[in-house]
Motif scaffolding. Structure first.
Motif, PDB file in Angstrom:
ATOM      1  N   ASP A 451      47.762  41.039  41.385  1.00  0.00           N
ATOM      2  CA  ASP A 451      47.555  41.910  40.231  1.00  0.00           C
ATOM      3  C   ASP A 451      48.404  41.349  39.092  1.00  0.00           C
ATOM      4  O   ASP A 451      49.628  41.490  39.082  1.00  0.00           O
ATOM      5  N   LEU A 452      47.760  40.710  38.127  1.00  0.00           N
ATOM      6  CA  LEU A 452      48.518  40.063  37.049  1.00  0.00           C
ATOM      7  C   LEU A 452      49.092  41.065  36.051  1.00  0.00           C
ATOM      8  O   LEU A 452      49.957  40.714  35.253  1.00  0.00           O
ATOM      9  N   LYS A 453      48.632  42.298  36.106  1.00  0.00           N
ATOM     10  CA  LYS A 453      49.204  43.318  35.231  1.00  0.00           C
ATOM     11  C   LYS A 453      50.592  43.727  35.710  1.00  0.00           C
ATOM     12  O   LYS A 453      51.518  43.869  34.912  1.00  0.00           O
ATOM     13  N   THR A 454      50.747  43.912  36.993  1.00  0.00           N
ATOM     14  CA  THR A 454      52.031  44.358  37.546  1.00  0.00           C
ATOM     15  C   THR A 454      52.855  43.210  38.120  1.00  0.00           C
ATOM     16  O   THR A 454      54.058  43.346  38.332  1.00  0.00           O
ATOM     17  N   ASP A 455      52.206  42.071  38.363  1.00  0.00           N
ATOM     18  CA  ASP A 455      52.871  40.922  38.988  1.00  0.00           C
ATOM     19  C   ASP A 455      52.403  39.629  38.312  1.00  0.00           C
ATOM     20  O   ASP A 455      51.741  38.786  38.927  1.00  0.00           O
ATOM     21  N   PRO A 456      52.731  39.445  37.027  1.00  0.00           N
ATOM     22  CA  PRO A 456      52.226  38.282  36.287  1.00  0.00           C
ATOM     23  C   PRO A 456      52.701  36.948  36.831  1.00  0.00           C
ATOM     24  O   PRO A 456      52.057  35.918  36.615  1.00  0.00           O
ATOM     25  N   GLU A 457      53.817  36.924  37.565  1.00  0.00           N
ATOM     26  CA  GLU A 457      54.322  35.676  38.129  1.00  0.00           C
ATOM     27  C   GLU A 457      53.771  35.409  39.532  1.00  0.00           C
ATOM     28  O   GLU A 457      54.133  34.423  40.170  1.00  0.00           O
ATOM     29  N   GLN A 458      52.903  36.282  40.002  1.00  0.00           N
ATOM     30  CA  GLN A 458      52.218  36.112  41.287  1.00  0.00           C
ATOM     31  C   GLN A 458      53.213  35.910  42.445  1.00  0.00           C
ATOM     32  O   GLN A 458      53.089  34.997  43.251  1.00  0.00           O
ATOM     33  N   ASN A 459      54.158  36.804  42.531  1.00  0.00           N
ATOM     34  CA  ASN A 459      55.165  36.731  43.587  1.00  0.00           C
ATOM     35  C   ASN A 459      54.822  37.586  44.806  1.00  0.00           C
ATOM     36  O   ASN A 459      55.361  37.362  45.885  1.00  0.00           O
ATOM     37  N   SER A 460      53.915  38.561  44.629  1.00  0.00           N
ATOM     38  CA  SER A 460      53.681  39.546  45.694  1.00  0.00           C
ATOM     39  C   SER A 460      52.186  39.703  45.977  1.00  0.00           C
ATOM     40  O   SER A 460      51.498  40.514  45.352  1.00  0.00           O
ATOM     41  N   PRO A 461      51.642  38.951  46.918  1.00  0.00           N
ATOM     42  CA  PRO A 461      50.223  39.099  47.277  1.00  0.00           C
ATOM     43  C   PRO A 461      49.921  40.516  47.752  1.00  0.00           C
ATOM     44  O   PRO A 461      50.710  41.143  48.449  1.00  0.00           O
ATOM     45  N   ILE A 462      48.753  41.016  47.350  1.00  0.00           N
ATOM     46  CA  ILE A 462      48.329  42.377  47.693  1.00  0.00           C
ATOM     47  C   ILE A 462      47.611  42.362  49.039  1.00  0.00           C
ATOM     48  O   ILE A 462      46.746  41.518  49.290  1.00  0.00           O
ATOM     49  N   GLU A 463      47.928  43.337  49.882  1.00  0.00           N
ATOM     50  CA  GLU A 463      47.319  43.419  51.215  1.00  0.00           C
ATOM     51  C   GLU A 463      46.255  44.511  51.310  1.00  0.00           C
ATOM     52  O   GLU A 463      45.647  44.700  52.354  1.00  0.00           O
ATOM     53  N   ASP A 464      45.999  45.247  50.249  1.00  0.00           N
ATOM     54  CA  ASP A 464      45.074  46.385  50.227  1.00  0.00           C
ATOM     55  C   ASP A 464      43.668  45.930  50.643  1.00  0.00           C
ATOM     56  O   ASP A 464      42.991  45.205  49.905  1.00  0.00           O
ATOM     57  N   SER A 465      43.190  46.367  51.800  1.00  0.00           N
ATOM     58  CA  SER A 465      41.903  45.898  52.337  1.00  0.00           C
ATOM     59  C   SER A 465      40.727  46.343  51.483  1.00  0.00           C
ATOM     60  O   SER A 465      39.749  45.602  51.324  1.00  0.00           O
ATOM     61  N   GLU A 466      40.786  47.549  50.917  1.00  0.00           N
ATOM     62  CA  GLU A 466      39.691  48.029  50.092  1.00  0.00           C
ATOM     63  C   GLU A 466      39.589  47.225  48.802  1.00  0.00           C
ATOM     64  O   GLU A 466      38.492  46.876  48.352  1.00  0.00           O
ATOM     65  N   LEU A 467      40.730  46.915  48.202  1.00  0.00           N
ATOM     66  CA  LEU A 467      40.736  46.105  46.984  1.00  0.00           C
ATOM     67  C   LEU A 467      40.258  44.689  47.280  1.00  0.00           C
ATOM     68  O   LEU A 467      39.511  44.095  46.488  1.00  0.00           O
TER      69      LEU A 467
END
Length: 498
Positions: A451-467
């Protein structure tokens, strides 16, 4: 109508003052903010060098169908089309890949061209007696690398800044402008290979960053991933590597200033389009990676600087937020020179953004052939990995079976077949050639979502299966929209949906 495109290779957005950098000395890039529109959401598409240039000619994504290679016989080139419409096009470049097997058809699409030798591993000066550098720094190219040895052979012909090929590109560009700036209906492409690695630069620019003259500087990084322990161990070298890169940007900045000075002196701002751009960025320790191609297409690689001055336009000097890509440049040039664009382009003219305030892209694609297939929708970046470690099926669609240097392996050619024409080939049948390798196997890294809005430096990959599922569906539809080959869907695990 007149236009200049000044293109640098491997120009990272994060190293320019226009995008917030406060330590790199680049005052002439900073001058662009007054005269040009600064695009905040401009992206590359197909990586690396020649795939990006195929997009620059055709306005179509390359990476889904083809690895590094020449412009195809079935491709349309915007520069060839300009020629046919009596717009004179001239290319001046020191990008040696134009003159190799994997790029030999691009420069001949211009009305005329000039090339300068000596960059990187350009097979120029005989290397039989080349001195091998004694640097054993693991961040640098290995001692047995042919391009590295070739680089030192080429350097025997570079005794001062004026001998550097990128400087000669600017010299000849200014000569062209001096002779032709009062004429009409021309396009000039000045293309400097710098600041691409190796970060070889005169001492006066290194002194700006208090770099010392030493033989073991890490200035030609090996593309690799570093463990946390390795990154900590090489922290000082990585810091120095970033400064070596900054020093080369400062040299590029000085020579950019020469072009801007000429435009000031002749008041070309009133009647000449100016584009300053690049093909991609580079990783210099971010995400524990060095280089490009082998790493995922993080923002540092694919989110690139872009500046455009349109004569008399009310938005000159302002920032443009709309999503745009390299594929948008062919239709932009077509509209600027008032000629008909090609059919079936994936790109859309930037004048839709700046004149009509229309959205050019709801989402975009980018990647390397055989690597992650990536989608960005303005907020989320979704990096889809191969479904299996074999990373297959991986095929290329081509009539030009050449790679960067040399031809496709005989093992691949033995399995090739004839494929029907489609949207990508403009209806022309072509060869379907299985590939036995790729720049990187995305399976080993896995699918990533940011999510580049909340994590512009791409440090935290999202695990949300629905997303993940929502973005997966967006990617599938986008690949369908641009006519991705069936093998790409299968390679990514979509076989039940193709």
């Amino acid at each position: 109508m007149k236009a200049i495109m000044l293109m640098f290779d491997t120009l990272s957005k994060a190293y320019l003052p226009n995008y917030g950098n406060q330590w790199v000395q680049a005052p002439n890039f900073d001058r662009l903010r007054e005269k040009c529109m600064t695009f905040d959401n401009f992206y590359g598409g197909s990586m690396p060098c020649m795939p990006a240039r195929r997009e620059l000619h055709t306005g179509k994504y390359n990476f889904l169908h083809r690895c590094w290679g020449p412009l195809e016989a079935f491709d349309y080139s915007i520069f060839e089309k300009l020629n046919k419409e009596n717009i004179y096009t001239h290319l001046i470049t020191d990008h040696s890949h134009y003159f190799e097997d994997g790029g030999a058809t691009y420069h001949n699409r211009y009305s005329s061209w000039e090339g300068f030798r000596g960059q990187e591993g350009d097979r120029w000066i005989p290397r039989l007696e080349a001195l091998e550098d004694c640097n054993e720094n693991p961040l640098n190219k290995s001692a047995d690398n042919i391009s590295r040895i070739q680089h030192f052979a080429n350097r025997t012909q570079i005794n001062e800044e004026a001998d550097m090929s990128s400087v000669q590109v600017i010299d000849r560009g200014l000569d062209f402008l001096e002779k032709n700036h009062e004429k009409d209906n021309w396009f000039l492409q000045l293309e400097c290979f710098d600041p691409h690695e190796p970060f070889f630069v005169p001492e006066k620019y290194r002194e700006l960053y208090k770099l010392t003259e030493t033989k073991d500087i890490p200035y030609w990084p090996v593309y690799q991933h570093l463990s946390e322990e390795e990154k900590a161990h090489y922290e000082g070298d990585i810091d120095e590597l970033q400064k070596e890169y900054a020093a080369l940007i400062s040299m590029c900045d000085y020579h950019l200033g020469r072009v801007l000075d000429f435009m000031d002196e002749q008041n070309l701002w009133d009647d000449t389009l100016l584009i300053v751009n690049t093909d991609h960025g580079f990783l210099l320790g971010e995400h524990n990676w060095l280089g490009k191609n082998v790493a995922p297409m993080y923002e540092e690689i694919v989110h690139i600087p872009f500046f455009m001055h349109v004569p008399q336009h009310k938005l000159n000097g302002q920032r443009i937020d709309g999503l745009a890509q390299t594929i948008d440049l062919p239709p932009t040039l077509a509209e600027y020179f008032a000629i008909e664009p090609f059919e079936n382009m994936d790109g859309r003219s930037l004048f839709h953004l700046i004149d009509q305030q229309q959205v050019n892209h709801e989402s975009i694609l980018f990647g390397t052939n055989g690597g992650h297939v990536n989608l960005f929708d303005g907020r989320y970046t979704y990096m889809k990995a191969a479904a299996t470690k074999e990373n297959t099926p991986l095929v290329n669609y081509t009539l030009m079976p050449t790679m960067i240097r040399g031809f496709y392996p005989k093992e691949s050619l033995a399995q090739m077949s004839l494929s029907e024409g489609d949207r990508f080939t403009n209806g022309v049948p072509c060869l379907k050639v299985p590939l036995l390798f790729s720049f990187a196997n995305s399976y080993e890294i896995g699918t990533l979502l940011f999510d580049l809005k909340t994590d512009p430096e791409q440090n935290s990959p999202i695990e949300d299966s629905e997303l993940h599922k929502q973005l997966d569906q967006k990617l599938f539809k986008k690949m369908q929209e641009v006519g991705a080959p069936a093998e790409e869907f299968i390679r990514l695990g979509y076989q039940k949906s193709v």
